[in-house]
Design a protein around this motif. Structure first.
Motif, PDB file in Angstrom:
ATOM      1  N   GLY A  64      -3.136  13.880  -1.335  1.00  0.00           N
ATOM      2  CA  GLY A  64      -4.502  14.403  -1.336  1.00  0.00           C
ATOM      3  C   GLY A  64      -4.829  15.160  -0.064  1.00  0.00           C
ATOM      4  O   GLY A  64      -5.487  16.208  -0.105  1.00  0.00           O
ATOM      5  N   VAL A  65      -4.359  14.671   1.079  1.00  0.00           N
ATOM      6  CA  VAL A  65      -4.577  15.364   2.355  1.00  0.00           C
ATOM      7  C   VAL A  65      -3.827  16.694   2.337  1.00  0.00           C
ATOM      8  O   VAL A  65      -4.364  17.742   2.723  1.00  0.00           O
ATOM      9  CB  VAL A  65      -4.146  14.479   3.547  1.00  0.00           C
ATOM     10  CG1 VAL A  65      -4.123  15.276   4.848  1.00  0.00           C
ATOM     11  CG2 VAL A  65      -5.078  13.261   3.675  1.00  0.00           C
ATOM     12  N   GLU A  66      -2.582  16.643   1.866  1.00  0.00           N
ATOM     13  CA  GLU A  66      -1.763  17.858   1.794  1.00  0.00           C
ATOM     14  C   GLU A  66      -2.401  18.917   0.883  1.00  0.00           C
ATOM     15  O   GLU A  66      -2.374  20.110   1.178  1.00  0.00           O
ATOM     16  CB  GLU A  66      -0.374  17.489   1.275  1.00  0.00           C
ATOM     17  CG  GLU A  66       0.646  18.593   1.354  1.00  0.00           C
ATOM     18  CD  GLU A  66       2.013  18.096   0.909  1.00  0.00           C
ATOM     19  OE1 GLU A  66       2.501  18.607  -0.113  1.00  0.00           O
ATOM     20  OE2 GLU A  66       2.565  17.208   1.577  1.00  0.00           O
ATOM     21  N   GLN A  67      -3.007  18.468  -0.212  1.00  0.00           N
ATOM     22  CA  GLN A  67      -3.658  19.385  -1.156  1.00  0.00           C
ATOM     23  C   GLN A  67      -5.022  19.867  -0.660  1.00  0.00           C
ATOM     24  O   GLN A  67      -5.601  20.789  -1.226  1.00  0.00           O
ATOM     25  CB  GLN A  67      -3.849  18.710  -2.520  1.00  0.00           C
ATOM     26  CG  GLN A  67      -2.580  18.402  -3.252  1.00  0.00           C
ATOM     27  CD  GLN A  67      -2.833  17.531  -4.483  1.00  0.00           C
ATOM     28  OE1 GLN A  67      -3.906  16.966  -4.678  1.00  0.00           O
ATOM     29  NE2 GLN A  67      -1.806  17.420  -5.312  1.00  0.00           N
ATOM     30  N   GLY A  68      -5.559  19.206   0.353  1.00  0.00           N
ATOM     31  CA  GLY A  68      -6.855  19.592   0.884  1.00  0.00           C
ATOM     32  C   GLY A  68      -8.035  18.946   0.158  1.00  0.00           C
ATOM     33  O   GLY A  68      -9.178  19.304   0.419  1.00  0.00           O
TER      34      GLY A  68
ATOM     35  N   TRP B  74       0.792  -1.227   0.000  1.00  0.00           N
ATOM     36  CA  TRP B  74       0.000   0.000   0.000  1.00  0.00           C
ATOM     37  C   TRP B  74       0.824   1.276   0.000  1.00  0.00           C
ATOM     38  O   TRP B  74       0.269   2.366   0.137  1.00  0.00           O
ATOM     39  CB  TRP B  74      -0.930  -0.014   1.218  1.00  0.00           C
ATOM     40  CG  TRP B  74      -2.025  -1.007   1.044  1.00  0.00           C
ATOM     41  CD1 TRP B  74      -2.007  -2.321   1.406  1.00  0.00           C
ATOM     42  CD2 TRP B  74      -3.282  -0.785   0.423  1.00  0.00           C
ATOM     43  NE1 TRP B  74      -3.190  -2.925   1.053  1.00  0.00           N
ATOM     44  CE2 TRP B  74      -3.997  -2.003   0.444  1.00  0.00           C
ATOM     45  CE3 TRP B  74      -3.887   0.324  -0.148  1.00  0.00           C
ATOM     46  CZ2 TRP B  74      -5.268  -2.141  -0.083  1.00  0.00           C
ATOM     47  CZ3 TRP B  74      -5.160   0.193  -0.674  1.00  0.00           C
ATOM     48  CH2 TRP B  74      -5.837  -1.036  -0.626  1.00  0.00           C
ATOM     49  N   SER B  75       2.118   1.197  -0.181  1.00  0.00           N
ATOM     50  CA  SER B  75       2.942   2.406  -0.072  1.00  0.00           C
ATOM     51  C   SER B  75       2.595   3.437  -1.153  1.00  0.00           C
ATOM     52  O   SER B  75       2.556   4.637  -0.881  1.00  0.00           O
ATOM     53  CB  SER B  75       4.428   2.062  -0.105  1.00  0.00           C
ATOM     54  OG  SER B  75       4.754   1.416  -1.317  1.00  0.00           O
ATOM     55  N   GLY B  76       2.333   2.985  -2.372  1.00  0.00           N
ATOM     56  CA  GLY B  76       1.961   3.912  -3.443  1.00  0.00           C
ATOM     57  C   GLY B  76       0.627   4.587  -3.180  1.00  0.00           C
ATOM     58  O   GLY B  76       0.469   5.795  -3.405  1.00  0.00           O
ATOM     59  N   ILE B  77      -0.336   3.812  -2.704  1.00  0.00           N
ATOM     60  CA  ILE B  77      -1.654   4.362  -2.375  1.00  0.00           C
ATOM     61  C   ILE B  77      -1.507   5.351  -1.211  1.00  0.00           C
ATOM     62  O   ILE B  77      -2.089   6.434  -1.228  1.00  0.00           O
ATOM     63  CB  ILE B  77      -2.659   3.240  -2.015  1.00  0.00           C
ATOM     64  CG1 ILE B  77      -2.834   2.257  -3.174  1.00  0.00           C
ATOM     65  CG2 ILE B  77      -3.991   3.824  -1.554  1.00  0.00           C
ATOM     66  CD1 ILE B  77      -3.509   2.803  -4.403  1.00  0.00           C
ATOM     67  N   ARG B  78      -0.715   4.967  -0.215  1.00  0.00           N
ATOM     68  CA  ARG B  78      -0.508   5.853   0.935  1.00  0.00           C
ATOM     69  C   ARG B  78       0.075   7.193   0.489  1.00  0.00           C
ATOM     70  O   ARG B  78      -0.355   8.246   0.945  1.00  0.00           O
ATOM     71  CB  ARG B  78       0.406   5.220   1.979  1.00  0.00           C
ATOM     72  CG  ARG B  78       0.581   6.111   3.214  1.00  0.00           C
ATOM     73  CD  ARG B  78       1.511   5.513   4.239  1.00  0.00           C
ATOM     74  NE  ARG B  78       0.954   4.389   4.930  1.00  0.00           N
ATOM     75  CZ  ARG B  78       0.187   4.457   6.024  1.00  0.00           C
ATOM     76  NH1 ARG B  78      -0.136   5.629   6.514  1.00  0.00           N
ATOM     77  NH2 ARG B  78      -0.247   3.375   6.606  1.00  0.00           N
ATOM     78  N   SER B  79       1.028   7.163  -0.443  1.00  0.00           N
ATOM     79  CA  SER B  79       1.615   8.434  -0.890  1.00  0.00           C
ATOM     80  C   SER B  79       0.579   9.284  -1.629  1.00  0.00           C
ATOM     81  O   SER B  79       0.575  10.509  -1.496  1.00  0.00           O
ATOM     82  CB  SER B  79       2.858   8.200  -1.752  1.00  0.00           C
ATOM     83  OG  SER B  79       2.533   7.624  -2.983  1.00  0.00           O
ATOM     84  N   MET B  80      -0.332   8.652  -2.392  1.00  0.00           N
ATOM     85  CA  MET B  80      -1.392   9.411  -3.061  1.00  0.00           C
ATOM     86  C   MET B  80      -2.352  10.013  -2.033  1.00  0.00           C
ATOM     87  O   MET B  80      -2.804  11.147  -2.186  1.00  0.00           O
ATOM     88  CB  MET B  80      -2.152   8.523  -4.044  1.00  0.00           C
ATOM     89  CG  MET B  80      -1.395   8.225  -5.322  1.00  0.00           C
ATOM     90  SD  MET B  80      -2.388   7.237  -6.457  1.00  0.00           S
ATOM     91  CE  MET B  80      -1.521   5.682  -6.369  1.00  0.00           C
ATOM     92  N   VAL B  81      -2.678   9.238  -0.993  1.00  0.00           N
ATOM     93  CA  VAL B  81      -3.558   9.739   0.066  1.00  0.00           C
ATOM     94  C   VAL B  81      -2.888  10.910   0.777  1.00  0.00           C
ATOM     95  O   VAL B  81      -3.518  11.956   0.995  1.00  0.00           O
ATOM     96  CB  VAL B  81      -3.923   8.609   1.057  1.00  0.00           C
ATOM     97  CG1 VAL B  81      -4.528   9.175   2.341  1.00  0.00           C
ATOM     98  CG2 VAL B  81      -4.879   7.618   0.404  1.00  0.00           C
TER      99      VAL B  81
END
Length: 189
Positions: A128-132, A118-125
């Motif tokens: 997304g959190v960082e971008q708001g 899940w590391s790739g998915i985690r980085s996308m999440v």
């Protein structure tokens, strides 16, 4: 030779599922069983190699999605979550059920990837959190909900004889996980 054998196995799996025989593969390739067994010591090792190949294809597809600058972070996340199980299922959900029940080493490999890859998915999440565009949430709980939904969907698919495709089902699961079920979020309080 190893790649030719794996390609023949993938083709046979497409036709027969995991119920193919070594004889099917050797006759298709015009080789002896001895030649095949020099590359793979058992049918289980053939299936395991196919699962590992499928996992590598999924990793490559996920990387391509992450690097696609034409997609938003949310679009990347959605596409990655939809393709994630597709490679393991090898395009047919019944294969996952056959894998689980008949090939313990291959299933262990597939299941481990589903639980730990899940590391790739985690980085996308995180992006997304960082971008708001995504709110803070328990990523571990999200993963467990996704995996639980996927495995339950497999059981449902097998028991319902595929009234909906696995891709349709996983797409709906991902939509619910990412968007919820409320039409208008202002109505939800």
């Amino acid at each position: 030779m190893r790649e030719r054998i794996l390609q023949a196995v993938a083709t046979e799996v497409g036709y027969r599922g995991l119920k193919f025989s070594i004889r099917d593969i050797t006759s298709k390739l015009g080789i002896s069983s001895k030649t095949l067994y020099q590359q793979f010591d058992s049918k289980e090792s053939l299936v395991l190699a196919l699962v590992k190949q499928s996992i590598e294809e999924m990793r490559a597809a996920e990387a391509a999605i992450r690097e696609d600058i034409s997609l938003t972070t949310l679009e990347k996340l959605k596409q990655a979550l939809i393709i994630l199980p597709g490679g393991i299922a090898m395009k047919d959900v019944r294969l996952l059920d056959e894998l689980r029940s008949g090939y313990p080493e291959a299933w262990k490999c597939a299941d481990e990837y589903m639980r730990e890859g899940w590391s790739g998915i985690r980085s996308m999440v995180d992006e997304g959190v960082e971008q708001g565009v995504l709110k803070e949430f328990s990523f571990d709980l999200f993963v467990q909900m996704y995996i639980g939904s996927m495995y339950r969907l497999i059981e449902y698919q097998v028991s319902q004889n595929g009234e909906m495709t696995f891709k349709e089902g996983i797409t709906q699961v991902v939509n619910i996980l990412l968007e919820g079920i409320c039409k208008d979020k202002s109505d939800y309080k």
